[in-house]
Design an enzyme around this catalytic site. Sequence first.
Site, PDB file in Angstrom:
ATOM      1  N   LEU A 116       0.856  -1.168   0.000  1.00 53.06           N
ATOM      2  CA  LEU A 116       0.000   0.000   0.000  1.00 53.06           C
ATOM      3  C   LEU A 116       0.902   1.230   0.000  1.00 53.06           C
ATOM      4  O   LEU A 116       1.944   1.243   0.661  1.00 53.06           O
ATOM      5  CB  LEU A 116      -0.912   0.023   1.238  1.00 53.06           C
ATOM      6  CG  LEU A 116      -1.953  -1.092   1.356  1.00 53.06           C
ATOM      7  CD1 LEU A 116      -2.706  -0.961   2.671  1.00 53.06           C
ATOM      8  CD2 LEU A 116      -2.914  -1.079   0.186  1.00 53.06           C
ATOM      9  N   ASP A 117       0.503   2.275  -0.731  1.00 47.77           N
ATOM     10  CA  ASP A 117       1.281   3.506  -0.763  1.00 47.77           C
ATOM     11  C   ASP A 117       1.411   4.082   0.637  1.00 47.77           C
ATOM     12  O   ASP A 117       0.608   3.791   1.523  1.00 47.77           O
ATOM     13  CB  ASP A 117       0.618   4.538  -1.677  1.00 47.77           C
ATOM     14  CG  ASP A 117       0.564   4.080  -3.134  1.00 47.77           C
ATOM     15  OD1 ASP A 117       1.364   3.200  -3.494  1.00 47.77           O
ATOM     16  OD2 ASP A 117      -0.276   4.604  -3.882  1.00 47.77           O
ATOM     17  N   GLN A 118       2.389   4.973   0.812  1.00 48.24           N
ATOM     18  CA  GLN A 118       2.639   5.526   2.145  1.00 48.24           C
ATOM     19  C   GLN A 118       1.430   6.265   2.712  1.00 48.24           C
ATOM     20  O   GLN A 118       1.198   6.285   3.916  1.00 48.24           O
ATOM     21  CB  GLN A 118       3.875   6.446   2.109  1.00 48.24           C
ATOM     22  CG  GLN A 118       3.786   7.638   1.166  1.00 48.24           C
ATOM     23  CD  GLN A 118       3.084   8.841   1.771  1.00 48.24           C
ATOM     24  OE1 GLN A 118       2.882   8.901   2.981  1.00 48.24           O
ATOM     25  NE2 GLN A 118       2.709   9.793   0.939  1.00 48.24           N
TER      26      GLN A 118
END
Length: 249
Positions: A116-118
Amino acid sequence: MQLQDILYSQGFGTRRVCAGLVQHGWVETASLDPDAPFSLCTDAVLDFDTDDLRLRVQGVEWPYHAKAYVMLHKPAGTECSQKPSTYPSIYTLLPAPLRQRPCKSAIQGVQAVGRLDQDTTGLLLLSDDGHFIHRMSSPKKHVPKVYRVTTKHSVDDLQIDKLLAGVVLDDDPKPVRASACTSVDSHRLDLTLTEGKYHQVKRMLAAVGNRVEALHRSRIGTLDLPPDLAPGQWKWLSAEDLFRLNPIS
């Protein structure tokens, strides 16, 4: 299995370290009977049946798991990387034994099933079972993942129709589409995907003329993120949780 080998398999350090934990009186054992008392064990080579074993190491109870399957409520501002570049790693949210479990690969410990993106929050699975990781992350398995998307601009029926019909991303001429898309309110929708391209949700919304302001993964397969699992917290997957994932294998 010898107690030192059991501790080693659970990620408590090298066999020498695990033997030291036992010899120093920091390991207690009990049967799975919840009423059974823990008893101190100082013999590192004593054999135990792992099918009927509870552990308490340095005062903390630790269930035995041949393979580790856990979920994490990923908070914003964290990276799904062992070597993060800007933000703290999600692995710092896990206890040391989960990070140190011995694996046949060069990387120890549990690994995230996909990324998952930051700035994306929500349900993240981690395991040291390579077959499980492959089954859950392979595009060929079509594991559905549900995202709650908060948008910058209001969402209309035309945008939802386009997301369901398929949009073309700049790196692939083959259209990608949502397997389900429902409006929650004027600026939120639930989007279900069965493949995981780089920044896919954000790029799909951009392709229909909108922009993602916040992104939260609420479900993988038929497994929902528990409402009582706070951001940054983790838990073992129960037998029921794993059953919810098995039908999509």
